[in-house]
Design an enzyme around this catalytic site. Structure first.
Site, PDB file in Angstrom:
ATOM      1  N   GLN A  71      63.506  13.111  -5.365  1.00  0.00           N
ATOM      2  CA  GLN A  71      64.518  13.567  -5.412  1.00  0.00           C
ATOM      3  C   GLN A  71      65.134  13.536  -7.476  1.00  0.00           C
ATOM      4  O   GLN A  71      65.041  11.969  -7.475  1.00  0.00           O
ATOM      5  CB  GLN A  71      65.377  14.259  -5.423  1.00  0.00           C
ATOM      6  N   HIS A  72      65.229  14.295  -7.685  1.00  0.00           N
ATOM      7  CA  HIS A  72      65.961  14.217  -9.483  1.00  0.00           C
ATOM      8  C   HIS A  72      64.939  12.947 -10.279  1.00  0.00           C
ATOM      9  O   HIS A  72      65.481  13.674 -12.271  1.00  0.00           O
ATOM     10  CB  HIS A  72      67.803  13.300  -9.397  1.00  0.00           C
ATOM     11  N   ASP A 226      62.680  15.465  -1.095  1.00  0.00           N
ATOM     12  CA  ASP A 226      62.246  14.335  -0.135  1.00  0.00           C
ATOM     13  C   ASP A 226      63.759  14.622   1.418  1.00  0.00           C
ATOM     14  O   ASP A 226      62.773  14.638   2.355  1.00  0.00           O
ATOM     15  CB  ASP A 226      62.301  12.896  -0.196  1.00  0.00           C
TER      16      ASP A 226
END
Length: 466
Positions: A71-72, A226
């Site tokens: 992520q991110h 994830d």
């Protein structure tokens, strides 16, 4: 027999599983490493994906594929779809000041939590965009679209479409800092606040909505982050806590209502099914075990044996495991610290025990935090590379204070992506049911003094380093 493929493009590697869409039975799999570091050229992810797919027999006979990803991460594309600069990963902390600035500018944590369910920290995409605007204005000016690692790989699997073909899902969009799980809408004003202008962002698909096809005709699922993919792979239901000990440590709970924590401790993410996934994440997890084993010159099996040979509480020896800074609590510049070293605790066994307990104490704080969002805890599922440690499995219920279920080792992010792909094929309101036998149940008497001692020195460490 219809086949589906699930991809996990994680921090450390790309994993691919090919499964039977009906039963979930594993047919074949592949794996390829990713480069180390906190910024990576996305081309390396695509190369690893191609390698892992080749090992897994390719997609020629696969009906659908979906991607779960870290992520991110900030992937910036120019008007031609070329990558502007190496992607900043979730564990890159250079945007810590940018996060603090954004929080203050909007009026504090409560304003952000009410807007998008989270409070900016260095990990989130919105913070990285502000850093880009300030540190690399030329690259910021070239940026026409911003997406996440899983979005970019899904887009690449589709061939060479336009930027308008970028897609994502609720789970990953909820970790950007400019999409609201509560409303299901982008907050483009927050993206513009970070970057200085608006850019193209991926279209947010529903849980089982197709995102196009590969050139070979395989249907593309929306993919997800994830953590949401792992929850889907575990068939987690409302009230289920997923505790993942991988590169990061994650504690999340599936909920039917959105969460908004003004302190920023809990991020109010969405999941991949239409529910929500309040979550805390730590930067320091399985690598704490790696580092301790390296320091002691032992392998992980011996590290477990040593830890289990020492008493609960390690005789007062406590490791605060902020070896890479920390995200939860938000201490990006902190370092690790060892407290309580005496002649009686200066041996490998006590240090091994302190490392395992320090790791678990941070996750226990996270369990308390996600439970406080209002969803009663139904059960705790522990997964990830760290869950393969015998010491972690046996000590966890004593530190957490609850029984812990440990499913058999598996690639749950890739499995969740594969289950999503099967859902896209089948349609309907819920994902297909795939059996998963072999779950172990671990129980132990709680040892509250371990967490009490950890809290005492954790706060002392914060006073010294912040």
């Amino acid at each position: 027999m219809a086949l589906v493929a699930g991809v996990d493009t994680s921090t450390q590697a790309c994993k691919v599983v090919v499964r039977d869409a009906g039963s979930g039975a594993l047919v074949r799999e592949g794996r390829a490493p990713h480069p180390e570091g906190t910024e990576v050229d996305p081309a390396a992810w695509e190369a690893a994906l191609r390698d892992a797919l080749a090992q897994a027999g390719g997609l020629d006979d696969v009906a659908a594929v979906a991607v779960g990803g870290q992520q991110h991460g900030m992937v910036c594309l120019d008007a031609d779809g070329e990558v502007v600069r190496p992607a900043l990963l979730w564990n890159d902390t250079r945007s810590a000041q940018a996060a603090r600035d954004l929080t203050e500018e909007l009026g504090g944590g409560r304003a952000w939590a009410e807007a998008v369910g989270l409070v900016p920290v260095a990990s989130f995409t919105v913070s990285k965009l502000r850093w880009l605007a300030e540190a690399e204005p030329e690259n910021a000016a070239r940026t026409t679209a911003v997406c996440l690692p899983h979005d970019w790989l899904t887009w690449r699997l589709a061939g060479t479409p336009s930027l308008g073909a970028l897609v994502t899902d609720r789970g990953d969009a909820s970790g950007t800092g400019y999409w609201s799980p509560a409303t299901g809408e982008y907050r483009m004003d927050l993206l513009e606040r970070a970057l200085g202008r608006t850019v193209v962002v991926p279209r947010v698909l529903g849980p089982a909505e197709a995102g196009g096809t590969t050139p070979g005709g395989a249907v593309l699922g929306p993919g997800t982050g994830d953590n949401a993919a792992a929850a889907l792979g575990l068939a987690a239901e409302p009230g289920d806590v997923v505790l993942s000990i991988g590169t990061s440590g994650v504690v999340s709970i599936v909920s039917t209502t959105p969460a908004a924590d003004p302190t920023g401790t809990v991020a109010g993410f969405a999941d991949a099914t239409g529910n929500f996934l309040p979550l805390i994440a730590t930067l320091n997890a399985a690598r704490v075990l790696d580092a301790t084993a390296r320091l002691l010159g032992v392998d992980h099996a011996e590290l477990s044996r040593l830890a289990l040979s020492a008493p609960p509480g390690a005789g007062g020896l406590v490791l605060v495991p902020y070896l890479e800074g920390e995200r939860t609590p938000d201490r990006p510049t902190s370092t690790g610290a060892l407290h309580g070293l005496t002649l009686g605790t200066a041996d490998p066994a006590h240090l091994a025990r302190a490392a395992v307990e320090g790791l678990l104490c941070g996750l226990a704080d996270g369990l308390d935090a996600v439970a406080a969002t209002g969803t009663p805890v139904r059960r705790v599922l522990m997964v990830g590379g760290g869950a393969r440690s015998e010491a972690v499995r046996r000590i966890a219920p004593a530190v957490l204070g609850v029984p812990v279920l440990v499913p058999p080792p598996g690639e749950y992010v890739a499995d969740g992506a594969a289950r999503q792909a099967a859902w896209v094929l089948a349609g309907g309101d819920t994902a297909p049911e795939w059996p998963r036998p072999g779950t172990e149940v671990h129980e132990a008497d709680p040892v509250p003094h371990v967490r009490e001692r950890y809290a005492e020195v954790r706060d002392l460490t914060a006073d010294r380093l912040q």
